[in-house]
Design a protein around this motif. Structure first.
Motif, mmCIF file in Angstrom:
data_model
loop_
_atom_site.group_PDB
_atom_site.id
_atom_site.type_symbol
_atom_site.label_atom_id
_atom_site.label_comp_id
_atom_site.label_asym_id
_atom_site.label_seq_id
_atom_site.Cartn_x
_atom_site.Cartn_y
_atom_site.Cartn_z
ATOM 1 N N PHE A 30 -0.663 -3.702 9.676
ATOM 2 C CA PHE A 30 -0.202 -2.690 10.624
ATOM 3 C C PHE A 30 -1.279 -2.475 11.679
ATOM 4 O O PHE A 30 -2.443 -2.836 11.491
ATOM 5 C CB PHE A 30 0.135 -1.364 9.932
ATOM 6 C CG PHE A 30 -1.018 -0.684 9.254
ATOM 7 C CD1 PHE A 30 -1.815 0.235 9.928
ATOM 8 C CD2 PHE A 30 -1.311 -0.957 7.917
ATOM 9 C CE1 PHE A 30 -2.876 0.867 9.304
ATOM 10 C CE2 PHE A 30 -2.369 -0.322 7.278
ATOM 11 C CZ PHE A 30 -3.161 0.585 7.977
ATOM 12 N N LYS B 277 6.400 3.641 15.939
ATOM 13 C CA LYS B 277 6.474 2.282 16.471
ATOM 14 C C LYS B 277 5.124 1.723 16.874
ATOM 15 O O LYS B 277 4.945 0.510 16.977
ATOM 16 C CB LYS B 277 7.446 2.238 17.660
ATOM 17 C CG LYS B 277 8.910 2.377 17.261
ATOM 18 C CD LYS B 277 9.837 2.215 18.448
ATOM 19 C CE LYS B 277 11.295 2.296 18.006
ATOM 20 N NZ LYS B 277 12.229 2.132 19.144
ATOM 21 N N ALA C 193 3.586 -0.652 14.517
ATOM 22 C CA ALA C 193 4.258 -1.946 14.464
ATOM 23 C C ALA C 193 4.189 -2.651 15.820
ATOM 24 O O ALA C 193 5.048 -3.457 16.167
ATOM 25 C CB ALA C 193 5.714 -1.761 14.045
ATOM 26 N N TYR D 283 3.393 -10.308 11.703
ATOM 27 C CA TYR D 283 3.294 -9.256 10.699
ATOM 28 C C TYR D 283 3.688 -9.820 9.328
ATOM 29 O O TYR D 283 4.471 -10.766 9.217
ATOM 30 C CB TYR D 283 4.205 -8.086 11.047
ATOM 31 C CG TYR D 283 3.575 -7.099 11.999
ATOM 32 C CD1 TYR D 283 2.910 -5.976 11.521
ATOM 33 C CD2 TYR D 283 3.629 -7.293 13.373
ATOM 34 C CE1 TYR D 283 2.319 -5.060 12.396
ATOM 35 C CE2 TYR D 283 3.044 -6.389 14.251
ATOM 36 C CZ TYR D 283 2.385 -5.275 13.754
ATOM 37 O OH TYR D 283 1.796 -4.387 14.616
ATOM 38 N N SER E 272 5.278 -5.644 5.298
ATOM 39 C CA SER E 272 5.140 -4.609 6.324
ATOM 40 C C SER E 272 6.443 -4.444 7.086
ATOM 41 O O SER E 272 6.892 -3.321 7.343
ATOM 42 C CB SER E 272 4.018 -4.985 7.304
ATOM 43 O OG SER E 272 2.790 -5.148 6.650
ATOM 44 N N TYR F 88 9.016 -2.329 5.374
ATOM 45 C CA TYR F 88 8.798 -0.883 5.503
ATOM 46 C C TYR F 88 9.176 -0.400 6.901
ATOM 47 O O TYR F 88 9.840 0.624 7.054
ATOM 48 C CB TYR F 88 7.348 -0.519 5.198
ATOM 49 C CG TYR F 88 7.086 0.959 5.388
ATOM 50 C CD1 TYR F 88 7.478 1.873 4.416
ATOM 51 C CD2 TYR F 88 6.492 1.441 6.559
ATOM 52 C CE1 TYR F 88 7.280 3.241 4.603
ATOM 53 C CE2 TYR F 88 6.295 2.804 6.747
ATOM 54 C CZ TYR F 88 6.692 3.699 5.772
ATOM 55 O OH TYR F 88 6.506 5.043 5.964
ATOM 56 N N PHE F 89 8.757 -1.141 7.921
ATOM 57 C CA PHE F 89 9.052 -0.743 9.299
ATOM 58 C C PHE F 89 10.551 -0.662 9.543
ATOM 59 O O PHE F 89 11.037 0.261 10.214
ATOM 60 C CB PHE F 89 8.422 -1.738 10.281
ATOM 61 C CG PHE F 89 6.922 -1.812 10.229
ATOM 62 C CD1 PHE F 89 6.161 -0.721 9.854
ATOM 63 C CD2 PHE F 89 6.259 -2.987 10.577
ATOM 64 C CE1 PHE F 89 4.775 -0.781 9.812
ATOM 65 C CE2 PHE F 89 4.883 -3.058 10.544
ATOM 66 C CZ PHE F 89 4.135 -1.959 10.161
ATOM 67 N N LYS F 90 11.310 -1.630 9.004
ATOM 68 C CA LYS F 90 12.756 -1.632 9.190
ATOM 69 C C LYS F 90 13.399 -0.439 8.480
ATOM 70 O O LYS F 90 14.338 0.176 9.003
ATOM 71 C CB LYS F 90 13.346 -2.950 8.686
ATOM 72 C CG LYS F 90 13.089 -4.132 9.620
ATOM 73 C CD LYS F 90 13.767 -5.401 9.114
ATOM 74 C CE LYS F 90 13.617 -6.540 10.114
ATOM 75 N NZ LYS F 90 14.262 -7.800 9.626
ATOM 76 N N LYS G 238 12.147 2.408 8.075
ATOM 77 C CA LYS G 238 11.839 3.616 8.838
ATOM 78 C C LYS G 238 12.369 3.568 10.264
ATOM 79 O O LYS G 238 12.210 4.525 11.028
ATOM 80 C CB LYS G 238 10.324 3.862 8.853
ATOM 81 C CG LYS G 238 9.766 4.187 7.485
ATOM 82 C CD LYS G 238 10.384 5.463 6.929
ATOM 83 C CE LYS G 238 9.912 5.795 5.536
ATOM 84 N NZ LYS G 238 10.523 7.021 5.010
ATOM 85 N N ILE H 180 11.334 1.694 12.743
ATOM 86 C CA ILE H 180 10.262 1.582 13.740
ATOM 87 C C ILE H 180 9.895 0.137 14.036
ATOM 88 O O ILE H 180 8.886 -0.121 14.697
ATOM 89 C CB ILE H 180 8.999 2.363 13.304
ATOM 90 C CG1 ILE H 180 8.444 1.812 11.984
ATOM 91 C CG2 ILE H 180 9.311 3.840 13.172
ATOM 92 C CD1 ILE H 180 7.117 2.440 11.578
ATOM 93 N N TRP H 181 10.699 -0.816 13.571
ATOM 94 C CA TRP H 181 10.392 -2.226 13.794
ATOM 95 C C TRP H 181 11.007 -2.682 15.117
ATOM 96 O O TRP H 181 12.220 -2.778 15.255
ATOM 97 C CB TRP H 181 10.916 -3.092 12.655
ATOM 98 C CG TRP H 181 10.724 -4.568 12.854
ATOM 99 C CD1 TRP H 181 11.704 -5.510 12.963
ATOM 100 C CD2 TRP H 181 9.482 -5.271 12.966
ATOM 101 N NE1 TRP H 181 11.168 -6.765 13.131
ATOM 102 C CE2 TRP H 181 9.792 -6.647 13.140
ATOM 103 C CE3 TRP H 181 8.148 -4.890 12.946
ATOM 104 C CZ2 TRP H 181 8.809 -7.628 13.284
ATOM 105 C CZ3 TRP H 181 7.166 -5.865 13.091
ATOM 106 C CH2 TRP H 181 7.503 -7.210 13.255
#
Length: 323
Positions: free
Chosen positions: A108, A295, A298, A306, A310, A313-315, A317, A319-320
């Motif tokens: 990250f 964001k 990311a 990435y 990671s 997790y971003f997806k 939330k 924020i990807w």
């Protein structure tokens, strides 16, 4: 019957033992004590251990090349450093020419990281341009990232290391120690690092960070050194020794790097623990006030990838921003 009881007892003891006793120890490679990266690695490791139970051990190393090489070769799972230096490692360019570290992944993006040239406060050196012909660290064998970082700051004034009087150094801490005893006139260091506070308290009159020209022309010169370098402005703050007024310094993106060998599950838990515990991070060191679990963690890069854990997790939330 006796043998049965012994086996049953051992089984019960194993079941009762803490899960962490059998957990894998994760290595977090970083610079030596005194560097702010060392403190940041310690704080992140503590937060992850508390949140997940995973054991994370901080591994101090001589320089940035050794740090990234340890992750690439599976001697460590994580490291902390600049996105630009990670990019040169992955592509096998500059100080990694012919030695590409293709097993590196971004865990990250942590924060925007300030780098500047510090001089003695009672010095006649008032601007970055005044550094021309002055004694300055060169070589940087153990800390090759010191070369582009120094050139990035100097470029704002149309200078480079070639314009300095050479004072050979092996790395970041040795260069700072030379500055402390007067062997050089200035050196690059991260604003807010423990070593900076130490030197500021030790030398008469303290130290001062030079302010960079932040004109469009200056920024263009800085970006010729590394495209993702930028200029950021700091204001006086108790944690910023040497920032005596509004000061323009070099900005770099600080990333946590992971090895491709780190499992997706481990990576997911690691990133989740960091993202959901900003308060604990900032309590450990105020630089993490600049960490934003949105964001920005990311942030996309053109040449480095990435880790899949990671991205998961971003997806989750939302924020990807990547593909």
């Amino acid at each position: 019957m006796t043998q049965f009881l012994k086996c049953a007892t051992l089984a019960l003891l194993a079941a009762a033992a803490p899960a962490t006793a059998f957990a894998q120890t994760l290595g977090f490679a970083t610079l030596q004590p005194g560097a702010i990266n060392h403190v940041q690695a310690q704080i992140i490791s503590k937060v992850v251990q508390t949140a997940t139970g995973m054991q994370v051990r901080v591994l101090p190393m001589r320089g940035t090349a050794a740090v990234l090489s340890a992750v690439h070769s599976k001697h460590a799972e994580f490291s902390v450093g600049t996105a630009s230096h990670m990019t040169t490692a992955v592509l096998g360019t500059h100080d990694f020419k012919g030695r590409a570290k293709v097993n590196l992944r971004v865990a990250f993006t942590a924060l925007a990281f300030p780098i500047g040239i510090m001089v003695r406060n009672n010095s006649s050196i008032k601007t970055v341009a005044d550094m021309k012909g002055r004694r300055f660290p060169t070589g940087w064998k153990a800390f090759p990232n010191g070369i582009p970082l120094a050139n990035g700051v100097l470029a704002a004034a149309g200078l480079s290391l070639a314009d300095m009087e050479s004072v050979p150094t092996s790395g970041l801490i040795p260069a700072a120690n030379d500055f402390k005893v007067g062997k050089n006139d200035g050196t690059t260091f991260a604003v807010g690092a423990p070593k900076v506070a130490e030197i500021n308290a030790a030398i008469k009159g303290g130290l001062r960070f030079l302010s960079m020209d932040n004109s469009p022309a200056a920024l263009a010169r800085v970006k010729k050194v590394r495209p993702d370098y930028f200029i950021m402005t700091l204001k006086p703050n108790p944690r910023f020794a040497g920032i005596l007024g509004p000061t323009n310094v070099l900005g770099v993106n600080l990333v946590i790097t992971a090895g491709a060998h780190v499992s997706n599950d481990t990576m997911y838990k690691f990133v989740k623990a960091v993202a959901e515990n900003k308060a604990a991070l900032a309590k450990g060191h105020p630089s993490f006030n600049g960490f934003f679990p949105d964001k920005r963690m990311a942030k996309q890069y053109s040449s480095v990838r990435y880790h899949p854990g990671s991205i998961k997790y971003f997806k989750e939330k939302g924020i990807w921003p990547g593909k």
